[in-house]
Design an enzyme around this catalytic site. Sequence first.
Site, short mmCIF file in Angstrom:
data_model
loop_
_atom_site.label_atom_id
_atom_site.label_comp_id
_atom_site.label_asym_id
_atom_site.label_seq_id
_atom_site.Cartn_x
_atom_site.Cartn_y
_atom_site.Cartn_z
N ALA A 37 0.84 -1.20 0.00
CA ALA A 37 0.00 0.00 0.00
C ALA A 37 0.88 1.25 0.00
O ALA A 37 1.97 1.26 0.57
CB ALA A 37 -0.91 -0.01 1.23
N THR A 38 0.39 2.29 -0.64
CA THR A 38 1.17 3.53 -0.76
C THR A 38 1.13 4.33 0.54
O THR A 38 0.09 4.44 1.18
CB THR A 38 0.61 4.39 -1.90
OG1 THR A 38 0.57 3.61 -3.10
CG2 THR A 38 1.49 5.61 -2.14
N ALA A 39 2.27 4.88 0.91
CA ALA A 39 2.37 5.79 2.05
C ALA A 39 3.19 7.00 1.62
O ALA A 39 4.19 6.84 0.91
CB ALA A 39 3.02 5.10 3.24
N GLU A 53 -2.48 4.73 2.43
CA GLU A 53 -3.60 4.01 1.83
C GLU A 53 -4.00 2.86 2.75
O GLU A 53 -3.15 2.10 3.21
CB GLU A 53 -3.18 3.47 0.47
CG GLU A 53 -4.17 2.51 -0.16
CD GLU A 53 -3.59 1.79 -1.36
OE1 GLU A 53 -4.33 0.99 -1.96
OE2 GLU A 53 -2.40 2.00 -1.69
N GLY A 169 2.38 3.02 -5.36
CA GLY A 169 2.12 4.28 -6.04
C GLY A 169 3.27 5.27 -5.96
O GLY A 169 3.09 6.46 -6.21
#
Length: 260
Positions: A37-39, A53, A169
């Site tokens: 997940a994007t951070a 996210e 991302g």
Amino acid sequence: MAFVPPQAGYDRAITVFSPDGRLFQVNYAREAVKRGATAVGVKWKDGVVLAVEKRITSKLIEPSSYEKIFLIDDHIAAAPSGIIADARVLVDRARLEAQIYRLTYGEPVPLTVLVKKICDLKQAHTQYGGVRPFGAALLMAGVNEKPELFETDPSGAYFEWKAVAIGSGRNTAMAIFEEHYRDDIGKDDAIKLAILALAKTLEEPTAEGIEVAYITMDEKRWKKLPREELEKYLNEILQEVKEEEVEEKQEDYSELDQNY
């Protein structure tokens, strides 16, 4: 006899370099981060904001129970990407180190000291047999004498940033930071930029799927952005993005008209 690829030995061993100088298991750990997940994190003159996210895979999960920004100490927080179970171990270790420092010296641990300790642990897991590299990267942010924002890599390397993203991302978010970040950015614009960068990486951004927290030099205590404020920021961003898309379409049509 089954065919064994030449690199198989280097592939399986944690502590053996390949002929071209790579540790394959470290590369695989980085791949886990790239699929995570994007951070994102954004620093401004008087504070830092983290946005992550939240991949909620079932409607039966309580969104409020699914935390992705972890408090290390009052003045330090971490946002992970990759294998969350690995990240949890690193977060627990960071909390322990922060408590030990506070009990030993009677003051909050400097973020740079804590980042180095966590990265020493990560590096050790690339060097010894019987362990594997941590399949997680952390954004570690906080304030001491000034706001600070670090990225920690599965290899044990770390970097300080003004604005940074990790996870699936990363490329999209970093492109947005390159375009919109400025050194004199303020609190509201920094929070908005972090949410914009994260929203651009999501197919359907919603307030339920995003978590935001920030800290300022004045208070030196992390705060989570309330749901109402997050929805307000997100609606403004989505409206601006929609207007930009309309303008681009109009420009395209005007160029088309000139060609006929």
